[in-house]
Scaffold this active site. Structure first.
Site, mmCIF file in Angstrom:
data_model
loop_
_atom_site.group_PDB
_atom_site.id
_atom_site.type_symbol
_atom_site.label_atom_id
_atom_site.label_comp_id
_atom_site.label_asym_id
_atom_site.label_seq_id
_atom_site.Cartn_x
_atom_site.Cartn_y
_atom_site.Cartn_z
ATOM 1 C CD GLU A 97 -2.900 -1.159 2.341
ATOM 2 O OE1 GLU A 97 -3.989 -0.580 2.306
ATOM 3 O OE2 GLU A 97 -2.482 -1.763 3.344
ATOM 4 C CD GLU A 123 -3.664 -5.924 4.068
ATOM 5 O OE1 GLU A 123 -2.853 -4.985 4.089
ATOM 6 O OE2 GLU A 123 -3.886 -6.595 3.031
#
Length: 745
Positions: free
Chosen positions: A115, A135
């Site tokens: 990210e 995640e």
């Protein structure tokens, strides 16, 4: 903690190289996040800095958010411990920086690490670098803009695939998808990245802000159609989880209302998921699985694992062939021994089919499959066992036969050879009774199919040497298993803990509860199949043989139902002959067979357990508890007897060996969420009504009365983990990187 830092060096070319130092995976602990904010602020302010490159030390870019931080949130309930880094860092400090920033990705960019990279204006990676947003596998959604930037960089369908599966891609694929701008050799990565950053600054290359891109999203109607299909798929693949739907909601928010609105919703949902029971369970399991690599007086005494190059496998049945397959695809030579040529031929064919199946499913290349089969050899005697490093016996569960085989292999194999048995139930002391010494004897309990199931239960006796245990643990990891060391008793840890599972279901049937209702309750809880379908799949002969072992070992708390024998008398043998509790037809899902109802009624007439001859009134919640609380009770006995090293080992084995729903954290962790006191009081009430099968163990009783959780020690271990460990656990650990770079205990 002094190792954790962010550094910045400005070269003569005016490029600031910002480096994350947090070995081994450069995870994002709070000091890293703060340090990055400071360095990017400095980049913005300094007139001598034209551009910046973000990279990581030690051959790794960034492994994501530090899971110790998430664990602290779980312990304290304080989500404010997690900084608001999505807008402040990834957007304001990086993407909206007035100077171009390039991510130089070496080795991996996982979770929050990827990210961060997507917030940069370009990404240069080394060959074979791993890229992933895993995640969801930890009960979270990405929290640094991943749900918004990934679809804008790789397209909506591919982004959803990556997010839903949590699986990594390599940098080469990332380049094709335009997630990666260029691939550079490791030794040239910084040079290429710095040049790229300067080219952006000088407008020779595009200055791309990924959050503002829409070209890969498509029209609103096209995007909504993709999302509709993804929601349907998520309901099918994750029916017991709302997490996947929540992630898709966040993606949709950004598509409909813009990337910034999507970031805000992502941050809100991320913080909600951090505190969810699913996240608590999956993060607990993450740490629990890694804790299994530490075994007192084995892994902490300075021993080094010996190399295992050649293994003899005795028995070419389903289990033996599965074990042989797991070994050869991991480049370990195998001698498969059988009684006669016919059995041996069938065994070789079975292994070939196993390997072929791996190729068909894309788990193995054709070249690697051919190599694996080339190191397999079938034999009919022990003449070639003179140089094997380990022998694994995998014949039927017969004590006399196993004793005979162990006497033979003791003579045929070299003195250093490990003598292992794959028995699932029998006491190892019985099997090794005629051997002297017995320090080489160990249990290697694989779960079927052995080349697929991830758990290896390593059973040690009082005589087993630490070296032998360490060697088998190492082999387990080499063949991609999670090895868990347990003590020697009937059923060991997994089967011992779960033997009351099917018995509790049988008892309910004999109390008048509908069999298929029980199946539905257990499936809705998250197990892949109910206890009766499990018996169908296992085979009634195996089930009865194991049941009788437990009757001998624990006669005070075993419920014996005549139902299986009545089914066999009726010509049923489960999936083996297509008829059991269900009807099994090729190409179709198993169908409940209503014609078994008279057989069930005959069983009830024999046991006469229904109060006043009438079925009991019971809720779905009570059904679940009457099936699973006896399992918790037996787990408490296993803990009390020291069969496992720590309580969390039972959580790992219950999930990997018995497919207990991973989002519930394992059998012991789940029991603590329910509450030891409730489990104890319920069992006590049922024991008074229905007998000793439900009688609470002393271990459970003591903890319930004192209000002590069953996993107290592990909870404390979690709380202080970040203080005592220099190695950090990351959100994005991929299987291979975990094994190579981390030991979290």
């Amino acid at each position: 903690m002094s190792q954790i830092r962010v550094t910045m060096e400005v070269g003569d070319d005016g490029v600031a190289v910002i480096t994350i130092f947090n070995p081994p995976l450069n995870t994002m602990a709070v000091p890293i996040i703060v340090g990055l904010m400071e360095k990017f602020d400095e980049v913005s302010r300094r007139s001598d800095v034209k551009a910046a490159v973000l990279t990581g030390s030690g051959g790794k870019f960034c492994g994501g958010l530090d899971l110790n931080l998430i664990q602290k949130v779980h312990v304290t309930g304080d989500v404010s411990l997690v900084p608001h880094a999505s807008v402040d860092l990834a957007l304001t400090a990086i993407e909206d920086c007035k100077k171009p920033i390039v991510a130089a990705i070496k080795g991996l960019a996982l979770g929050g690490g990827l990210e961060l990279a997507m917030g940069c204006h370009a990404r240069i990676a080394t060959p074979k670098a791993q890229l992933a947003l895993p995640e969801l596998s930890l009960g979270l959604i990405p929290g640094l803009g991943g749900t918004q930037r990934l679809p804008r960089l790789v397209g909506l369908s591919k982004a959803i695939e990556m997010l839903m599966s949590s699986k990594p891609i390599l940098s080469e694929e990332g380049k094709k998808l335009c997630l990666i701008d260029a691939i550079a050799p490791s030794e040239e990565l910084l040079k290429v990245s710095c040049k790229w950053a300067l080219d952006i600054a000088e407008r020779l290359k595009p200055w791309v802000k990924s959050l503002q891109r829409t070209d890969k999203i498509g029209s609103i109607s096209e995007a909504q159609e993709v999302l509709r299909f993804a929601r349907h798929q998520a309901k099918r693949t994750a029916p017991n989880s709302s997490l996947h739907q929540a992630c898709l909601d966040v993606i949709e928010e950004g598509i409909l209302h813009g990337g910034y609105k999507g970031l805000l919703k992502e941050d809100k949902v991320f913080r909600e998921t951090v505190l969810s029971d699913t996240s608590k369970g999956l993060v607990h399991l993450f740490f629990a699985q890694r804790a299994t690599s530490k075994v007192p007086k084995v892994t902490d005494v300075g021993l080094k694992p010996r190399q295992i190059k050649k293994v003899g496998v005795i028995g070419g049945g389903l289990m033996g062939c599965g074990i042989a397959t797991a070994l050869i695809v991991s480049n370990i030579c195998v001698l498969l021994k059988e009684l006669n040529s016919d059995y041996l031929h069938k065994g070789i064919k079975r292994i070939q089919a196993n390997v072929g199946g791996l190729v068909t499913r894309g788990k193995l290349t054709k070249d690697k499959a051919d190599k694996a089969l080339s190191i397999l050899k079938g034999v009919l005697d022990y003449s070639e066992f003179k140089d094997v490093d380990m022998v694994i016996e995998a014949v039927i569960e017969n004590v006399g036969l196993k004793q005979k085989i162990f006497s033979e292999i003791e003579k045929a194999s070299p003195p250093h050879c490990i003598l292992a048995t794959s028995t699932s139930t029998i006491d190892l002391n019985l099997i090794a009774d005629k051997l002297n010494p017995q320090d080489r004897v160990i249990g290697a309990h694989f779960f079927s199919p052995a080349h697929v199931m991830p758990l290896l239960e390593i059973v040690r006796t009082q005589e087993t040497s630490p070296q032998v245990i360490l060697d088998l643990m190492t082999i387990g990891r080499v063949i991609n298993k999670v090895p868990v060391v347990v003590g020697n008793c009937t059923g060991f840890a997994v089967n011992r803990t779960f033997f009351p599972y099917t018995q509790g279901a049988h008892l309910l049937v004999n109390l008048g509860v509908d069999l298929f209702r029980i199946e539905g309750v257990i499936s809705n809880f998250g197990l892949p199949m109910g206890p009766f379908q499990l018996q169908d799949v296992s085979g009634y002969g195996v089930f009865l043989a194991v049941w009788k072992e437990f009757v001998k070992a624990f006669p005070d708390r075993v419920f014996m139902s005549p139902l299986i024998e009545l089914l066999m008398k009726n010509g049923r043998n489960g999936k083996i002959n297509g008829k059991g509790y269900y009807i099994y037809e090729k190409g179709s899902k198993p169908k409940p067979d209503p014609s078994i109802l008279p057989i069930i009624e005959e069983c009830r007439q024999q046991t006469k357990l229904m109060p006043a001859g009438k079925p009991i009134t019971i809720t779905d919640k009570e059904i679940l508890e009457m099936v699973l609380f006896p399992v918790v009770n037996e787990a408490c006995r296993v803990l009390d007897e020291g069969v496992v090293v720590r309580a969390s080992d039972l959580d790992t084995t219950s999930v990997l060996g018995m497919s207990f729903p991973s989002h519930r954290g394992g059998i012991v962790f789940w029991a603590d969420t329910v509450g030891a006191n409730h489990v104890y009081k319920s069992l006590k009430k049922w024991s008074e009504a229905y007998g000793n099968f439900y009688k609470p163990s002393k271990y459970l009783e003591e903890r319930a009365i004192k209000g002590i959780p069953l996993v107290t020690t592990l909870s404390l271990f979690y709380f202080f983990l970040s203080i005592f460990l220099s190695a950090q656990c990351s959100l994005g650990l991929i299987k291979g990187e975990i094994r190579s770079h981390i030991n979290c205990n």
